[in-house]
Motif scaffolding. Sequence first.
Motif, PDB file in Angstrom:
ATOM      1  N   PHE A  32     -12.576  14.376  50.317  1.00 28.61           N
ATOM      2  CA  PHE A  32     -11.670  14.245  51.459  1.00 28.61           C
ATOM      3  C   PHE A  32     -10.787  15.481  51.508  1.00 28.61           C
ATOM      4  O   PHE A  32     -10.248  15.915  50.491  1.00 28.61           O
ATOM      5  N   SER A  33     -10.653  16.040  52.687  1.00 29.17           N
ATOM      6  CA  SER A  33      -9.781  17.189  52.890  1.00 29.17           C
ATOM      7  C   SER A  33      -9.344  17.184  54.348  1.00 29.17           C
ATOM      8  O   SER A  33     -10.108  16.773  55.220  1.00 29.17           O
ATOM      9  N   GLU A  34      -8.140  17.634  54.617  1.00 20.00           N
ATOM     10  CA  GLU A  34      -7.646  17.682  55.995  1.00 20.00           C
ATOM     11  C   GLU A  34      -8.119  18.917  56.740  1.00 20.00           C
ATOM     12  O   GLU A  34      -7.845  19.073  57.932  1.00 20.00           O
ATOM     13  N   THR A  35      -8.815  19.785  56.055  1.00 11.95           N
ATOM     14  CA  THR A  35      -9.416  20.990  56.633  1.00 11.95           C
ATOM     15  C   THR A  35     -10.826  21.110  56.043  1.00 11.95           C
ATOM     16  O   THR A  35     -11.168  20.366  55.123  1.00 11.95           O
ATOM     17  N   PRO A  36     -11.651  22.038  56.536  1.00 13.46           N
ATOM     18  CA  PRO A  36     -12.955  22.220  55.890  1.00 13.46           C
ATOM     19  C   PRO A  36     -12.783  22.435  54.380  1.00 13.46           C
ATOM     20  O   PRO A  36     -11.879  23.161  53.945  1.00 13.46           O
ATOM     21  N   TYR A  37     -13.621  21.757  53.594  1.00 12.83           N
ATOM     22  CA  TYR A  37     -13.486  21.757  52.134  1.00 12.83           C
ATOM     23  C   TYR A  37     -13.946  23.092  51.550  1.00 12.83           C
ATOM     24  O   TYR A  37     -15.043  23.558  51.829  1.00 12.83           O
ATOM     25  N   THR A  96     -14.820  15.331  55.179  1.00  7.03           N
ATOM     26  CA  THR A  96     -14.152  14.972  56.419  1.00  7.03           C
ATOM     27  C   THR A  96     -14.513  15.956  57.539  1.00  7.03           C
ATOM     28  O   THR A  96     -14.934  15.548  58.614  1.00  7.03           O
ATOM     29  N   TYR A  97     -14.377  17.259  57.255  1.00 12.63           N
ATOM     30  CA  TYR A  97     -14.553  18.277  58.293  1.00 12.63           C
ATOM     31  C   TYR A  97     -15.569  19.358  57.921  1.00 12.63           C
ATOM     32  O   TYR A  97     -15.563  20.434  58.509  1.00 12.63           O
ATOM     33  N   GLY A  98     -16.417  19.105  56.954  1.00 15.32           N
ATOM     34  CA  GLY A  98     -17.434  20.089  56.584  1.00 15.32           C
ATOM     35  C   GLY A  98     -16.986  21.002  55.456  1.00 15.32           C
ATOM     36  O   GLY A  98     -15.903  20.847  54.889  1.00 15.32           O
ATOM     37  N   ILE A  99     -17.841  21.959  55.158  1.00 15.17           N
ATOM     38  CA  ILE A  99     -17.610  22.906  54.066  1.00 15.17           C
ATOM     39  C   ILE A  99     -17.174  24.243  54.657  1.00 15.17           C
ATOM     40  O   ILE A  99     -17.793  24.755  55.591  1.00 15.17           O
ATOM     41  N   SER A 159     -27.001  20.762  52.170  1.00 16.24           N
ATOM     42  CA  SER A 159     -26.730  20.053  53.413  1.00 16.24           C
ATOM     43  C   SER A 159     -25.342  19.437  53.349  1.00 16.24           C
ATOM     44  O   SER A 159     -24.776  19.273  52.271  1.00 16.24           O
ATOM     45  N   GLN A 160     -24.821  19.131  54.528  1.00 18.74           N
ATOM     46  CA  GLN A 160     -23.503  18.504  54.590  1.00 18.74           C
ATOM     47  C   GLN A 160     -23.479  17.428  55.659  1.00 18.74           C
ATOM     48  O   GLN A 160     -24.223  17.482  56.636  1.00 18.74           O
ATOM     49  N   VAL A 161     -22.640  16.444  55.414  1.00 15.32           N
ATOM     50  CA  VAL A 161     -22.433  15.338  56.348  1.00 15.32           C
ATOM     51  C   VAL A 161     -20.934  15.263  56.559  1.00 15.32           C
ATOM     52  O   VAL A 161     -20.157  15.261  55.601  1.00 15.32           O
ATOM     53  N   THR A 162     -20.532  15.204  57.825  1.00 13.52           N
ATOM     54  CA  THR A 162     -19.095  15.148  58.141  1.00 13.52           C
ATOM     55  C   THR A 162     -18.738  13.762  58.673  1.00 13.52           C
ATOM     56  O   THR A 162     -19.611  12.945  58.955  1.00 13.52           O
ATOM     57  N   MET A 163     -17.454  13.565  58.849  1.00 14.38           N
ATOM     58  CA  MET A 163     -16.957  12.313  59.411  1.00 14.38           C
ATOM     59  C   MET A 163     -17.590  12.052  60.781  1.00 14.38           C
ATOM     60  O   MET A 163     -17.960  10.929  61.093  1.00 14.38           O
ATOM     61  N   ASP A 164     -17.746  13.098  61.588  1.00 12.69           N
ATOM     62  CA  ASP A 164     -18.358  12.943  62.913  1.00 12.69           C
ATOM     63  C   ASP A 164     -19.801  12.450  62.801  1.00 12.69           C
ATOM     64  O   ASP A 164     -20.243  11.645  63.616  1.00 12.69           O
TER      65      ASP A 164
END
Length: 113
Positions: free
Chosen positions: A51-56, A90-93, A104-109
């Motif tokens: 979890f991060s409020e910005t891209p991790y 939350t918002y990607g890497i 690969s990445q999975v975001t909240m969206d």
Amino acid sequence: MPFDGHFLGKSGVQTTVSAWRSAGDEEHNGAQIDMLIFRKDHVVNLCEMKFSETPYMIDKDEEMRLRTRIESLRSHLSPRQTIHLTMVTTYGIAVGKHSGIVQSQVTMDDLFE
């Protein structure tokens, strides 16, 4: 448990999801992984959730922790299986010097579309 991996681009591949834990010993570090996706095509998605409020941002220390988890898991899998690191964030890497470890990445969206 079956899993629809449509957000990983693999909705047609049969999958099973589980958690995994390995105690360390003299030769190997221990590891705990919250979610593994075992696919019929011999790929295992090692899912790391952050979890991060910005891209991790993955720094050097985090990359080493991830590599340790990958190698610990690899020592318990068949040589035919390939491990793909999948970040669930939350918002990607954030793209950076150490982000290349991620396949690969999975975001909240992706999860709530």
